[in-house]
Design a protein around this motif. Sequence first.
Motif, PDB file in Angstrom:
ATOM      1  N   LEU A 183       0.815  -1.219   0.000  1.00 28.26           N
ATOM      2  CA  LEU A 183       0.000   0.000   0.000  1.00 28.26           C
ATOM      3  C   LEU A 183       0.846   1.265   0.000  1.00 28.26           C
ATOM      4  CD1 LEU A 183      -3.152  -0.596   2.230  1.00 28.26           C
ATOM      5  CD2 LEU A 183      -3.031  -0.088  -0.211  1.00 28.26           C
ATOM      6  N   LEU A 184       1.999   1.221   0.662  1.00 29.26           N
ATOM      7  CA  LEU A 184       2.897   2.380   0.621  1.00 29.26           C
ATOM      8  C   LEU A 184       3.281   2.707  -0.821  1.00 29.26           C
ATOM      9  CD1 LEU A 184       5.293   1.734   3.645  1.00 29.26           C
ATOM     10  CD2 LEU A 184       3.789   3.697   3.358  1.00 29.26           C
ATOM     11  N   PHE A 185       3.645   1.669  -1.561  1.00 34.01           N
ATOM     12  CA  PHE A 185       4.009   1.880  -2.972  1.00 34.01           C
ATOM     13  C   PHE A 185       2.794   2.269  -3.808  1.00 34.01           C
ATOM     14  CE2 PHE A 185       7.905  -0.316  -1.833  1.00 34.01           C
ATOM     15  CZ  PHE A 185       8.836   0.362  -2.610  1.00 34.01           C
ATOM     16  N   ALA A 186       1.713   1.542  -3.650  1.00 40.59           N
ATOM     17  CA  ALA A 186       0.520   1.811  -4.457  1.00 40.59           C
ATOM     18  C   ALA A 186      -0.011   3.218  -4.203  1.00 40.59           C
ATOM     19  CB  ALA A 186      -0.561   0.781  -4.155  1.00 40.59           C
ATOM     20  N   ALA A 187      -0.022   3.646  -2.952  1.00 47.23           N
ATOM     21  CA  ALA A 187      -0.529   4.975  -2.615  1.00 47.23           C
ATOM     22  C   ALA A 187       0.337   6.062  -3.240  1.00 47.23           C
ATOM     23  CB  ALA A 187      -0.601   5.145  -1.103  1.00 47.23           C
ATOM     24  N   ALA A 188       1.636   5.882  -3.196  1.00 46.06           N
ATOM     25  CA  ALA A 188       2.533   6.898  -3.749  1.00 46.06           C
ATOM     26  C   ALA A 188       2.482   6.937  -5.270  1.00 46.06           C
ATOM     27  CB  ALA A 188       3.953   6.638  -3.282  1.00 46.06           C
ATOM     28  N   LEU A 189       2.371   5.779  -5.888  1.00 46.95           N
ATOM     29  CA  LEU A 189       2.395   5.747  -7.351  1.00 46.95           C
ATOM     30  C   LEU A 189       1.066   6.138  -7.983  1.00 46.95           C
ATOM     31  CD1 LEU A 189       4.511   2.513  -7.900  1.00 46.95           C
ATOM     32  CD2 LEU A 189       5.250   4.896  -8.131  1.00 46.95           C
ATOM     33  N   THR A 190      -0.010   6.037  -7.249  1.00 45.19           N
ATOM     34  CA  THR A 190      -1.325   6.339  -7.824  1.00 45.19           C
ATOM     35  C   THR A 190      -2.004   7.525  -7.149  1.00 45.19           C
ATOM     36  OG1 THR A 190      -2.464   4.847  -6.311  1.00 45.19           O
ATOM     37  CG2 THR A 190      -1.703   3.920  -8.410  1.00 45.19           C
ATOM     38  N   ASN A 191      -1.285   8.211  -6.263  1.00 44.73           N
ATOM     39  CA  ASN A 191      -1.854   9.320  -5.493  1.00 44.73           C
ATOM     40  C   ASN A 191      -3.073   8.900  -4.681  1.00 44.73           C
ATOM     41  OD1 ASN A 191       0.047  11.282  -6.166  1.00 44.73           O
ATOM     42  ND2 ASN A 191      -0.996  11.736  -8.096  1.00 44.73           N
ATOM     43  N   LEU A 192      -3.093   7.650  -4.269  1.00 43.91           N
ATOM     44  CA  LEU A 192      -4.160   7.112  -3.435  1.00 43.91           C
ATOM     45  C   LEU A 192      -3.943   7.591  -2.006  1.00 43.91           C
ATOM     46  CD1 LEU A 192      -6.512   4.995  -3.162  1.00 43.91           C
ATOM     47  CD2 LEU A 192      -4.733   3.328  -2.637  1.00 43.91           C
ATOM     48  N   HIS A 193      -4.990   8.045  -1.367  1.00 44.66           N
ATOM     49  CA  HIS A 193      -4.902   8.496   0.029  1.00 44.66           C
ATOM     50  C   HIS A 193      -5.228   7.306   0.925  1.00 44.66           C
ATOM     51  CE1 HIS A 193      -4.404  12.591  -1.289  1.00 44.66           C
ATOM     52  NE2 HIS A 193      -5.481  12.470  -2.056  1.00 44.66           N
ATOM     53  N   ALA A 194      -4.190   6.584   1.305  1.00 43.81           N
ATOM     54  CA  ALA A 194      -4.376   5.347   2.054  1.00 43.81           C
ATOM     55  C   ALA A 194      -3.719   5.385   3.429  1.00 43.81           C
ATOM     56  CB  ALA A 194      -3.819   4.179   1.244  1.00 43.81           C
ATOM     57  N   GLY A 195      -3.452   6.584   3.932  1.00 43.82           N
ATOM     58  CA  GLY A 195      -2.766   6.709   5.213  1.00 43.82           C
ATOM     59  C   GLY A 195      -3.493   6.009   6.350  1.00 43.82           C
ATOM     60  N   THR A 196      -4.801   6.180   6.412  1.00 47.88           N
ATOM     61  CA  THR A 196      -5.573   5.545   7.475  1.00 47.88           C
ATOM     62  C   THR A 196      -5.516   4.027   7.338  1.00 47.88           C
ATOM     63  OG1 THR A 196      -7.042   7.451   7.631  1.00 47.88           O
ATOM     64  CG2 THR A 196      -7.850   5.392   8.556  1.00 47.88           C
ATOM     65  N   ALA A 197      -5.686   3.531   6.121  1.00 46.71           N
ATOM     66  CA  ALA A 197      -5.634   2.083   5.897  1.00 46.71           C
ATOM     67  C   ALA A 197      -4.266   1.526   6.260  1.00 46.71           C
ATOM     68  CB  ALA A 197      -5.969   1.759   4.442  1.00 46.71           C
ATOM     69  N   ILE A 198      -3.214   2.235   5.878  1.00 49.99           N
ATOM     70  CA  ILE A 198      -1.857   1.781   6.195  1.00 49.99           C
ATOM     71  C   ILE A 198      -1.657   1.746   7.706  1.00 49.99           C
ATOM     72  CG2 ILE A 198       0.593   2.434   6.058  1.00 49.99           C
ATOM     73  CD1 ILE A 198      -0.061   3.471   3.176  1.00 49.99           C
ATOM     74  N   ALA A 199      -2.100   2.805   8.390  1.00 51.19           N
ATOM     75  CA  ALA A 199      -1.950   2.846   9.851  1.00 51.19           C
ATOM     76  C   ALA A 199      -2.727   1.708  10.512  1.00 51.19           C
ATOM     77  CB  ALA A 199      -2.426   4.199  10.386  1.00 51.19           C
ATOM     78  N   LEU A 200      -3.952   1.475  10.073  1.00 46.81           N
ATOM     79  CA  LEU A 200      -4.763   0.401  10.659  1.00 46.81           C
ATOM     80  C   LEU A 200      -4.157  -0.974  10.391  1.00 46.81           C
ATOM     81  CD1 LEU A 200      -8.364   1.718   9.913  1.00 46.81           C
ATOM     82  CD2 LEU A 200      -7.200   1.615  12.138  1.00 46.81           C
ATOM     83  N   LEU A 201      -3.637  -1.172   9.187  1.00 46.62           N
ATOM     84  CA  LEU A 201      -2.985  -2.441   8.874  1.00 46.62           C
ATOM     85  C   LEU A 201      -1.742  -2.647   9.735  1.00 46.62           C
ATOM     86  CD1 LEU A 201      -3.344  -2.487   4.995  1.00 46.62           C
ATOM     87  CD2 LEU A 201      -4.310  -4.161   6.589  1.00 46.62           C
ATOM     88  N   PHE A 202      -0.988  -1.572   9.948  1.00 46.92           N
ATOM     89  CA  PHE A 202       0.213  -1.685  10.776  1.00 46.92           C
ATOM     90  C   PHE A 202      -0.168  -1.982  12.229  1.00 46.92           C
ATOM     91  CE2 PHE A 202       3.977  -0.259  13.095  1.00 46.92           C
ATOM     92  CZ  PHE A 202       4.962  -0.951  12.399  1.00 46.92           C
ATOM     93  N   ILE A 203      -1.217  -1.337  12.711  1.00 45.55           N
ATOM     94  CA  ILE A 203      -1.702  -1.636  14.063  1.00 45.55           C
ATOM     95  C   ILE A 203      -2.126  -3.097  14.144  1.00 45.55           C
ATOM     96  CG2 ILE A 203      -3.585  -1.194  15.695  1.00 45.55           C
ATOM     97  CD1 ILE A 203      -3.413   1.796  14.744  1.00 45.55           C
ATOM     98  N   GLY A 204      -2.835  -3.578  13.130  1.00 42.41           N
ATOM     99  CA  GLY A 204      -3.237  -4.983  13.085  1.00 42.41           C
ATOM    100  C   GLY A 204      -2.039  -5.910  13.093  1.00 42.41           C
TER     101      GLY A 204
END
Length: 161
Positions: free
Chosen positions: A99-120
């Motif tokens: 998701l870090l790569f996908a968000a940066a390459l596609t301008n996807l706003h996935a910060g919340t999803a990334i944080a939640l996945l990392f917490i998980g």
Amino acid sequence: MFPDTPETAQAVARIIGQAVAPVFLLAGIGAFLNTLTGRLARIVDRGRVIEPQLLGSVGAEHDRLVREINMVDRRMGLMSSAITSTVASAVLVCTVVVLLFAAALTNLHAGTAIALLFIGAMVTLAAGFFIFLIETRIAARAIRVRKALLTHEVDEAAGDE
């Protein structure tokens, strides 16, 4: 997707820098999984040793071996749960990196999803560690020397004097 420009290369370099910590975490998780699977193999081997002894035993020895095989079975279940939880953590960490790569390459706003996945990932890894702790405590209780053996050794030592 971004055009292939120097700025794109810099963005990818930045993403790789951000992904380094989760990748190191994956290395640690892999080492922990190696420990867990090695321990599970030893527990399985112990069960294989006890099983034929159990089938040929009677009386108090049979009862002791039944208790031991039940403990071995419980330990195998705990190790399996610890491995499952730890693998789930690794999968979540991999998803974070993707998701870090996908968000940066596609301008996807996935910060919340990334944080939640990392917490998980941290919660499932902590669960794996906790289950491992429980199993090691059970193992420590299981390998205590039987009092009958200690008493016998003490009696023999006293007879030698």
